[in-house]
Design a protein around this motif. Structure first.
Motif, mmCIF file in Angstrom:
data_model
loop_
_atom_site.group_PDB
_atom_site.id
_atom_site.type_symbol
_atom_site.label_atom_id
_atom_site.label_comp_id
_atom_site.label_asym_id
_atom_site.label_seq_id
_atom_site.Cartn_x
_atom_site.Cartn_y
_atom_site.Cartn_z
ATOM 1 N N SER A 189 -24.284 -21.071 34.270
ATOM 2 C CA SER A 189 -25.234 -21.088 35.366
ATOM 3 C C SER A 189 -25.871 -22.468 35.482
ATOM 4 O O SER A 189 -26.100 -23.138 34.471
ATOM 5 C CB SER A 189 -26.318 -20.032 35.130
ATOM 6 O OG SER A 189 -27.421 -20.240 35.981
ATOM 7 N N LYS A 190 -26.173 -22.874 36.703
ATOM 8 C CA LYS A 190 -26.831 -24.164 36.918
ATOM 9 C C LYS A 190 -28.267 -24.159 36.415
ATOM 10 O O LYS A 190 -28.841 -25.212 36.167
ATOM 11 C CB LYS A 190 -26.790 -24.525 38.412
ATOM 12 C CG LYS A 190 -25.386 -24.766 38.956
ATOM 13 C CD LYS A 190 -25.418 -25.241 40.382
ATOM 14 C CE LYS A 190 -25.825 -24.152 41.354
ATOM 15 N NZ LYS A 190 -24.803 -23.109 41.480
ATOM 16 N N THR A 191 -28.875 -22.988 36.267
ATOM 17 C CA THR A 191 -30.280 -22.916 35.872
ATOM 18 C C THR A 191 -30.480 -22.610 34.393
ATOM 19 O O THR A 191 -31.579 -22.807 33.878
ATOM 20 C CB THR A 191 -31.021 -21.847 36.698
ATOM 21 O OG1 THR A 191 -30.367 -20.580 36.516
ATOM 22 C CG2 THR A 191 -31.012 -22.213 38.175
ATOM 23 N N ASP A 192 -29.417 -22.147 33.724
ATOM 24 C CA ASP A 192 -29.547 -21.798 32.305
ATOM 25 C C ASP A 192 -28.171 -21.920 31.655
ATOM 26 O O ASP A 192 -27.266 -21.152 31.985
ATOM 27 C CB ASP A 192 -30.090 -20.378 32.155
ATOM 28 C CG ASP A 192 -30.308 -19.976 30.699
ATOM 29 O OD1 ASP A 192 -29.918 -20.745 29.797
ATOM 30 O OD2 ASP A 192 -30.852 -18.887 30.468
ATOM 31 N N PRO A 193 -27.984 -22.864 30.725
ATOM 32 C CA PRO A 193 -26.660 -23.052 30.127
ATOM 33 C C PRO A 193 -26.189 -21.868 29.311
ATOM 34 O O PRO A 193 -24.995 -21.754 29.009
ATOM 35 C CB PRO A 193 -26.857 -24.289 29.243
ATOM 36 C CG PRO A 193 -28.313 -24.303 28.925
ATOM 37 C CD PRO A 193 -28.981 -23.780 30.168
ATOM 38 N N ASN A 194 -27.111 -20.973 28.935
ATOM 39 C CA ASN A 194 -26.720 -19.803 28.158
ATOM 40 C C ASN A 194 -26.365 -18.600 29.025
ATOM 41 O O ASN A 194 -25.882 -17.590 28.525
ATOM 42 C CB ASN A 194 -27.852 -19.428 27.195
ATOM 43 C CG ASN A 194 -28.121 -20.532 26.198
ATOM 44 O OD1 ASN A 194 -27.192 -21.010 25.549
ATOM 45 N ND2 ASN A 194 -29.366 -20.959 26.083
ATOM 46 N N ALA A 195 -26.626 -18.702 30.313
ATOM 47 C CA ALA A 195 -26.227 -17.663 31.265
ATOM 48 C C ALA A 195 -24.938 -18.115 31.953
ATOM 49 O O ALA A 195 -24.776 -19.290 32.270
ATOM 50 C CB ALA A 195 -27.334 -17.436 32.293
ATOM 51 N N TRP A 196 -24.036 -17.180 32.148
ATOM 52 C CA TRP A 196 -22.760 -17.502 32.784
ATOM 53 C C TRP A 196 -22.609 -16.657 34.043
ATOM 54 O O TRP A 196 -23.123 -15.536 34.122
ATOM 55 C CB TRP A 196 -21.596 -17.241 31.824
ATOM 56 C CG TRP A 196 -21.507 -18.293 30.755
ATOM 57 C CD1 TRP A 196 -22.438 -18.578 29.787
ATOM 58 C CD2 TRP A 196 -20.422 -19.219 30.554
ATOM 59 N NE1 TRP A 196 -22.006 -19.607 29.005
ATOM 60 C CE2 TRP A 196 -20.782 -20.023 29.440
ATOM 61 C CE3 TRP A 196 -19.213 -19.427 31.204
ATOM 62 C CZ2 TRP A 196 -19.949 -21.039 28.962
ATOM 63 C CZ3 TRP A 196 -18.376 -20.429 30.725
ATOM 64 C CH2 TRP A 196 -18.745 -21.226 29.622
ATOM 65 N N VAL A 197 -21.892 -17.204 35.016
ATOM 66 C CA VAL A 197 -21.682 -16.510 36.288
ATOM 67 C C VAL A 197 -20.191 -16.439 36.584
ATOM 68 O O VAL A 197 -19.424 -17.331 36.229
ATOM 69 C CB VAL A 197 -22.418 -17.207 37.449
ATOM 70 C CG1 VAL A 197 -23.923 -17.104 37.269
ATOM 71 C CG2 VAL A 197 -21.995 -18.669 37.563
ATOM 72 N N SER A 198 -19.795 -15.355 37.211
ATOM 73 C CA SER A 198 -18.402 -15.178 37.590
ATOM 74 C C SER A 198 -18.081 -16.011 38.824
ATOM 75 O O SER A 198 -18.898 -16.158 39.729
ATOM 76 C CB SER A 198 -18.119 -13.701 37.878
ATOM 77 O OG SER A 198 -16.786 -13.546 38.332
ATOM 78 N N LEU A 199 -16.883 -16.546 38.851
ATOM 79 C CA LEU A 199 -16.366 -17.250 40.020
ATOM 80 C C LEU A 199 -15.362 -16.393 40.776
ATOM 81 O O LEU A 199 -14.716 -16.858 41.697
ATOM 82 C CB LEU A 199 -15.725 -18.578 39.588
ATOM 83 C CG LEU A 199 -16.665 -19.525 38.837
ATOM 84 C CD1 LEU A 199 -15.891 -20.720 38.294
ATOM 85 C CD2 LEU A 199 -17.812 -19.972 39.720
ATOM 86 N N ARG A 200 -15.272 -15.123 40.358
ATOM 87 C CA ARG A 200 -14.390 -14.144 41.003
ATOM 88 C C ARG A 200 -15.234 -12.964 41.447
ATOM 89 O O ARG A 200 -16.024 -12.428 40.664
ATOM 90 C CB ARG A 200 -13.288 -13.682 40.041
ATOM 91 C CG ARG A 200 -12.327 -14.766 39.629
ATOM 92 C CD ARG A 200 -11.494 -14.323 38.434
ATOM 93 N NE ARG A 200 -10.702 -13.140 38.739
ATOM 94 C CZ ARG A 200 -9.427 -13.178 39.132
ATOM 95 N NH1 ARG A 200 -8.815 -14.329 39.267
ATOM 96 N NH2 ARG A 200 -8.775 -12.069 39.378
#
Length: 212
Positions: free
Chosen positions: A185-196
């Motif tokens: 995530s752009k706001t938290d390096p420990n949070a991840w977001v799906s690109l699908r």
């Protein structure tokens, strides 16, 4: 150092024509499939990243809550290419299994490493040069062989650029052959977001056959 230009548009926009960086990027606040990846639901971070953060907690601290998308000037483009070349030329590719005897281990490389090790080192070197961590996003893809692979996405005013160890050139994300799966995530390096859109919670191993 070799200086690579991702596309003709980038060359024209940044190195001497009337086109400006703003003309190469979408309207502020809007994502475009042409220049910026679309993000969907929250996703699980790769297990290798979780283990890396457990071993290196200071490397995984949350940064600024305001993501920065820097203007891609010629100087910044040169810096990206210098760091990309430096790491790609200094590190020999090898799988985690061959180097450490485990399926996946994320760490800073000395002279050899897997794809995620290249990404971690490029990210650290760019951060030391003043790039905000919110613009340096570890990204998981499937490569042309169908293997999990890690690249570094750099978000800029001209769009999302990909720094890779499998090819020497820096490309816009849309100009790569990869299937993009998830990223930080752009706001938290420990949070991840799906690109699908339909694959937000899947786990992926990012180790594959090493090559450049």
């Amino acid at each position: 150092m070799r200086i690579y230009i991702a596309t003709t548009a980038l060359l024209l926009g940044l190195l001497g024509t009337n086109a400006s960086a703003s003309q190469l990027s979408p309207t502020p606040g809007q994502d475009s499939a042409e220049t910026r990846m679309s993000e969907y639901a929250a996703s699980r971070p790769p297990i290798g990243y979780v283990q890396f953060c457990n071993d290196n907690p200071r490397e995984c601290r949350s940064g600024s809550p305001m993501p920065q998308r820097l203007v891609l000037t010629p100087a910044r483009l040169k810096q990206l290419n210098e760091v990309n070349d430096l790491v790609n030329e200094a590190i020999a590719p090898i799988t985690d299994e061959d180097l450490y005897g485990v399926a996946e281990k994320w760490t800073y490389p000395l002279d050899r490493g897997d794809c995620e090790d290249y990404v971690l080192l490029k990210r650290r070197l760019l951060a030391e040069r003043g790039w905000p961590l919110s613009s340096l996003l570890i990204t998981v893809v499937r490569d042309t062989k169908g293997d999990g692979h890690a690249v570094l996405t750099v978000t800029t005013s001209a769009g999302d650029l990909v720094l890779d160890n499998q090819v020497p050139e820096i490309h816009f994300w849309r100009d790569t052959p990869y299937d993009f799966l998830k990223r930080q995530s752009k706001t938290d390096p420990n949070a991840w977001v799906s690109l699908r859109y339909d694959d937000s919670q899947s786990q992926y191993s990012v180790g594959g056959t090493p090559n450049r």
